[in-house]
Write a protein that holds these residues in place. Structure first.
Motif, PDB file in Angstrom:
ATOM      1  N   VAL A 120       0.810  -1.221   0.000  1.00  0.00           N
ATOM      2  CA  VAL A 120       0.000   0.000   0.000  1.00  0.00           C
ATOM      3  C   VAL A 120       0.843   1.272   0.000  1.00  0.00           C
ATOM      4  O   VAL A 120       0.288   2.375  -0.066  1.00  0.00           O
ATOM      5  CB  VAL A 120      -0.957   0.021   1.215  1.00  0.00           C
ATOM      6  CG1 VAL A 120      -1.895  -1.162   1.180  1.00  0.00           C
ATOM      7  CG2 VAL A 120      -0.177   0.046   2.529  1.00  0.00           C
ATOM      8  N   ALA A 121       2.169   1.154   0.049  1.00  0.00           N
ATOM      9  CA  ALA A 121       3.012   2.349   0.172  1.00  0.00           C
ATOM     10  C   ALA A 121       3.113   3.185  -1.097  1.00  0.00           C
ATOM     11  O   ALA A 121       3.096   4.417  -1.025  1.00  0.00           O
ATOM     12  CB  ALA A 121       4.412   1.943   0.645  1.00  0.00           C
ATOM     13  N   PRO A 122       3.249   2.590  -2.299  1.00  0.00           N
ATOM     14  CA  PRO A 122       3.530   3.438  -3.480  1.00  0.00           C
ATOM     15  C   PRO A 122       2.296   4.088  -4.078  1.00  0.00           C
ATOM     16  O   PRO A 122       1.362   3.392  -4.498  1.00  0.00           O
ATOM     17  CB  PRO A 122       4.153   2.441  -4.475  1.00  0.00           C
ATOM     18  CG  PRO A 122       3.545   1.127  -4.120  1.00  0.00           C
ATOM     19  CD  PRO A 122       3.328   1.157  -2.631  1.00  0.00           C
ATOM     20  N   PRO A 123       2.244   5.421  -4.150  1.00  0.00           N
ATOM     21  CA  PRO A 123       1.137   6.097  -4.837  1.00  0.00           C
ATOM     22  C   PRO A 123       1.240   5.914  -6.346  1.00  0.00           C
ATOM     23  O   PRO A 123       2.298   5.617  -6.888  1.00  0.00           O
ATOM     24  CB  PRO A 123       1.314   7.566  -4.446  1.00  0.00           C
ATOM     25  CG  PRO A 123       2.236   7.562  -3.277  1.00  0.00           C
ATOM     26  CD  PRO A 123       3.112   6.370  -3.457  1.00  0.00           C
ATOM     27  N   ASP A 124       0.128   6.119  -7.017  1.00  0.00           N
ATOM     28  CA  ASP A 124       0.041   6.032  -8.469  1.00  0.00           C
ATOM     29  C   ASP A 124      -0.266   7.433  -8.990  1.00  0.00           C
ATOM     30  O   ASP A 124      -1.259   8.036  -8.594  1.00  0.00           O
ATOM     31  CB  ASP A 124      -1.054   5.049  -8.862  1.00  0.00           C
ATOM     32  CG  ASP A 124      -1.103   4.795 -10.361  1.00  0.00           C
ATOM     33  OD1 ASP A 124      -0.411   5.519 -11.097  1.00  0.00           O
ATOM     34  OD2 ASP A 124      -1.828   3.879 -10.788  1.00  0.00           O
TER      35      ASP A 124
END
Length: 519
Positions: A120-124
């Protein structure tokens, strides 16, 4: 056959929803997330399962290539400090906070809790950029967000790989896998660069002007992933290096026709994979909800809400803290950074609120093995984070930009004006020694284009020549349609000349109208 029919229905529904998102000026991933929930609630849609290794390669490799191809190393160097802040610190802080919550509140093993954090850490950047471009926010801010989207995927996926390996080998601590990264990261980069060179020096000249060129690009992309994986190197870094190398050198080697076709195909593929990922996530969530008892489901949903709150709060808090520290260092300590932008409070709040999750989070959740510890809870939490961030932040980022009153950035139009003026001057210089009525007619066209190019407000507007050529082409199309309708020419002749008219029309309209819209 049922699966194929449902996939077709998914794509039709997605196309309709995306038209709605355009009219409402909403980010299309937010609409897809809601559609995924609606699909998951339909009992007649069959459950679809994917092999974990296939899911990771199928969804991640094209998305990474698409982002890497458009990411310039020069921009990464120019924005290195904010990128390090977002890519390393924000991602690792989010991973740590979510991992602690998974261990403390959900009782997940440490490796499984870290896996959830990495998922869940990396934003898009897709959803954020889709909205921000409408408001013409500062280009450097967009550049940071896009660069972050690529690099934080690589960082989070590396952490994900280490944590999954550790969870699969319960007797080995996580730290035992860390030395492998010293080989996996540079080794993966070398594999990606080697595949890019192979594509540039062999594929591009060998398959130029054919459909095989695009097929070869797909083979090279997935080949870079598979070879790196088989060599126990980082497939993520391999595809990133492959895409960035192509982005730097392919435009000078590929013919325009190959480039136009390639961009159209890759854009459609990445978009289709986004659609399928959202719908598959909805189906996975429905299966999990069906398997959990009522008390277990209530606990899982409460924990998913905690994870969602942490993901949003950590990013917003860190970005605001980073901006405050940088402004304090500049104003109070006399720190004068060279070529480093200091974010204002408004920009900091906007960047912090732009951390929607998307394809990478879903694909890594798909990639978990069926027997992974706490898999149902992790996948449900990942879907809640994707849905929550896309709905809460995606639907409010437009109103937030308006409320913050961030001044529009006109630098893109100014640069286009500068470049087009220089291009017109170069063309006129090349034609200066040419004589005859044909040369004078071409010079007149370039002079008219130069006048418009010098207008920084609208440097790509139609010229008088463009309007006249468009009128002539419409007449040609009507004549061609009449010949076909009367039976004087066959369809193969019609389609050959139709393609000729298509290219002529593309050449007669402003460049801004040639590019396909994202949705």
């Amino acid at each position: 056959m049922d699966i194929f029919e449902n996939v077709l229905l998914m794509l039709v529904a997605a196309c309709l929803l995306l038209q709605l998102s355009r009219r409402l000026a909403l980010p299309y991933p937010s609409m897809l997330a809601l559609a995924g929930v609606a699909l998951g609630a339909m009992p007649w849609v069959p459950h679809i399962s994917l092999d974990p290794h296939l899911a990771l390669a199928l969804f991640i490799a094209p998305a990474l290539l698409d982002s890497a191809f458009d990411t310039a190393p020069r921009e990464l160097r120019r924005n290195w400090l904010p990128l390090v802040s977002l890519v390393l610190v924000a991602v690792l802080l989010t991973t740590a906070a979510v991992a602690w919550a998974g261990w403390a509140f959900a009782g997940l093993p440490l490796a499984a809790a870290i896996t959830l954090g990495a998922i869940v850490a990396p934003p898009d950047a897709v959803a954020a950029a889709a909205v921000m471009q409408q408001f013409r926010i500062p280009r450097r801010t967009l550049s940071v967000i896009n660069g972050e989207s690529l690099l934080n995927d690589a960082v989070a996926l590396l952490v994900f790989g280490v944590a999954v390996s550790a969870a699969g080998s319960a007797h080995l601590p996580i730290t035992s896998s860390l030395p492998m990264l010293l080989v996996a990261v540079p080794g993966g980069a070398l594999v990606g660069i080697a595949f890019a060179k192979l594509n540039l020096h062999v594929g591009a000249p060998l398959f130029a002007g054919t459909r095989s060129a695009i097929i070869f690009q797909f083979v090279m992309t997935f080949g870079a992933w598979i070879v790196a994986e088989r060599l126990h190197l980082s497939p993520i870094i391999s595809v990133v290096a492959f895409g960035m190398t192509l982005g730097q050198y392919a435009p000078g080697r590929n013919a325009p026709r190959d480039r136009v076709h390639s961009y159209a195909v890759w854009g459609a593929v990445v978009f289709t994979l986004n659609v399928l990922a959202f719908f598959l996530m909805g189906l996975q969530a429905r299966g999990i909800v069906d398997r959990l008892s009522e008390p277990a489901l209530a606990h899982a949903l409460q924990f998913a809400g905690i994870v969602l709150a942490l993901v949003i709060a950590v990013r917003v808090g860190w970005v605001l803290f980073y901006g405050a520290v940088m402004r304090a260092a500049k104003h109070r300590l006399g720190f004068k950074p060279r070529r480093i932008a200091i974010p204002s409070k408004r920009i900091g709040l906007l960047v912090g609120w732009s951390g929607m999750r998307g394809l990478v989070t879903m694909a890594t959740a798909f990639a978990l093995p069926p027997d992974f510890p706490g898999r149902d809870l992790i996948v449900l939490s990942a879907f809640a984070v994707v849905l929550g961030t896309l709905v809460i932040q995606g639907f409010t980022i437009g109103p937030l930009i308006r409320a913050l009153r961030i001044a529009p950035d006109a630098s893109l139009e100014e640069e286009i004006s500068l470049a087009r003026t220089a291009m017109m001057d170069a063309a006129l210089s090349a034609l200066e020694a040419e004589n005859g009525t044909e040369a004078e007619a071409v010079r007149d066209e370039y002079r008219a284009a130069r006048v418009l190019a010098s207008d920084t407000a609208e440097p790509q507007a139609k010229t008088a020549h463009d309007r006249l050529r468009a009128t002539a082409i419409r007449a040609q199309r009507q004549a061609l349609d009449g010949l076909r309708a009367s039976g004087r020419i066959e369809d193969d002749t019609y389609h050959r000349l139709e393609e000729e008219m298509d290219w002529a029309e593309l050449n007669a309209i402003p460049a801004a109208d040639v590019r396909l819209q994202s949705v």
